[in-house]
Design a protein around this motif. Structure first.
Motif, PDB file in Angstrom:
ATOM      1  N   THR A 114       0.823  -1.214   0.000  1.00  0.00           N
ATOM      2  CA  THR A 114       0.000   0.000   0.000  1.00  0.00           C
ATOM      3  C   THR A 114       0.854   1.260   0.000  1.00  0.00           C
ATOM      4  N   LYS A 115       2.136   1.115   0.378  1.00  0.00           N
ATOM      5  CA  LYS A 115       3.043   2.272   0.416  1.00  0.00           C
ATOM      6  C   LYS A 115       3.869   2.395  -0.865  1.00  0.00           C
ATOM      7  N   LEU A 116       3.760   1.415  -1.756  1.00  0.00           N
ATOM      8  CA  LEU A 116       4.566   1.411  -2.979  1.00  0.00           C
ATOM      9  C   LEU A 116       3.688   1.681  -4.191  1.00  0.00           C
ATOM     10  N   ASN A 117       4.232   2.399  -5.156  1.00  0.00           N
ATOM     11  CA  ASN A 117       3.491   2.713  -6.376  1.00  0.00           C
ATOM     12  C   ASN A 117       4.022   1.870  -7.539  1.00  0.00           C
ATOM     13  N   VAL A 118       3.789   0.559  -7.459  1.00  0.00           N
ATOM     14  CA  VAL A 118       4.320  -0.345  -8.480  1.00  0.00           C
ATOM     15  C   VAL A 118       3.203  -1.266  -8.987  1.00  0.00           C
ATOM     16  N   ARG A 119       1.972  -0.782  -8.993  1.00  0.00           N
ATOM     17  CA  ARG A 119       0.816  -1.634  -9.282  1.00  0.00           C
ATOM     18  C   ARG A 119       0.909  -2.295 -10.661  1.00  0.00           C
ATOM     19  N   GLN A 120       1.277  -1.533 -11.691  1.00  0.00           N
ATOM     20  CA  GLN A 120       1.286  -2.093 -13.041  1.00  0.00           C
ATOM     21  C   GLN A 120       2.274  -3.249 -13.170  1.00  0.00           C
ATOM     22  N   LYS A 121       3.499  -3.055 -12.674  1.00  0.00           N
ATOM     23  CA  LYS A 121       4.507  -4.116 -12.749  1.00  0.00           C
ATOM     24  C   LYS A 121       4.153  -5.263 -11.817  1.00  0.00           C
ATOM     25  N   LEU A 122       3.556  -4.926 -10.692  1.00  0.00           N
ATOM     26  CA  LEU A 122       3.211  -5.954  -9.726  1.00  0.00           C
ATOM     27  C   LEU A 122       2.173  -6.922 -10.283  1.00  0.00           C
ATOM     28  N   ASP A 123       1.275  -6.433 -11.125  1.00  0.00           N
ATOM     29  CA  ASP A 123       0.262  -7.297 -11.735  1.00  0.00           C
ATOM     30  C   ASP A 123       0.898  -8.442 -12.515  1.00  0.00           C
TER      31      ASP A 123
END
Length: 284
Positions: A114-123
């Motif tokens: 929730t503290k990281l902005n890596v949603r696209q790569k994380l998917d």
């Protein structure tokens, strides 16, 4: 890419096809152990437990293929082998230990994410991105798969004794505790090696469904290993070729195809299929 020939001329497509065959066979071969051990629930829990390791690695080292892979290995080893250790050194059974470690790790991982902005790569790590694999990724997966398959082949005789009669195996001098650690470690490595291809959410399907399908046709434990590997490989390759005309996500299609194989086996298997169960009482 206007035609399938042009599509297949691309290195990314060629790597993806090789990966489908490789991951399909390795996971299918290993799935025989999961089915015989009746540990599908544990593997399912473990596959979701990879997420906190990835999150921690991303927080410390940033989001790269190597950091995510290392984090997944770390989480799997801590949660998987940790549950074995806790069950053997306390009154807690392995399922309970696995649940405690998994939920604790997942909660911590979620807070980090929730503290990281890596949603696209994380998917890609959650649901797989087989088209994004590089040569290095494929070689790493190949090495892990070869080691896993050869180890299971070498240990097959004591492993089968251990799976069916653990007490007998111990009386025959089979190192049961060591075998438990080794085989569970192999499952973890195979699971992690497939992470980028099918993601930690879908990987459990690839590691359970192939041998489960073969299990509806035979009682021969050795056939489960080879048959599971073949089913996993064929299903993954079929999924690859379906994705081009349909435009579907490859990782999801692999699980969908393998799930379809299982449903067909469940219905039409001449020995343990749904129809076979209904015909036998009528014949008697």
């Amino acid at each position: 890419m206007s035609t399938f020939i042009e599509y297949m001329a691309e290195p990314t497509a060629q790597r993806a096809l090789l990966a489908c065959g490789l991951f399909g066979f390795a996971n299918g071969f290993t799935s025989a152990f999961v089915v015989l051990r009746k540990s599908a629930l544990r593997v399912g829990t473990l596959s979701h437990g990879l997420l906190p390791g990835i999150a921690l690695a991303v927080l410390i080292f940033g989001l790269t293929a190597w950091s995510a892979l290392a984090g997944a290995v770390f989480a799997a080893m801590i949660i998987g082998l940790g549950s074995v250790f806790l069950s053997q050194t306390s009154r807690i059974d392995q399922d309970s230990a696995l649940c405690i470690l998994y939920t604790t790790g997942f909660a911590g991982g979620y807070i980090i994410l929730t503290k990281l902005n890596v949603r696209q790569k994380l998917d890609e790590w959650l649901f797989g991105s087989i088209m994004g694999m590089r040569d290095t990724d494929l070689w790493i997966a190949f090495g892990i798969s070869v080691v896993a398959v050869l180890t299971l082949i070498a240990l097959q005789r004591p492993l089968l004794i251990y799976l069916f009669e653990a007490n007998v195996a111990a009386s025959l001098g089979v190192p049961v505790r060591f075998l438990n650690y080794v085989t569970f470690g192999i499952v973890i490595l195979v699971l992690v090696s497939s992470l980028q291809a099918v993601g930690c959410i879908l990987s459990v399907g690839l590691l359970i469904t192939p041998a489960s399908t073969i299990y509806l046709f035979t009682n021969d434990a050795r056939t489960l290993f080879v048959g599971g590997g073949i089913i996993g490989m064929i299903g993954s390759i079929i999924a690859f070729f379906l994705c081009f005309p349909l435009g579907w996500h490859i990782s999801s299609t692999i699980i969908l195809v393998l799930g379809t194989f299982f449903i067909l086996a469940y219905i039409f298997s001449p020995k343990y299929g749904l129809f076979a169960k209904r015909i036998k009482p009528a014949a008697g």
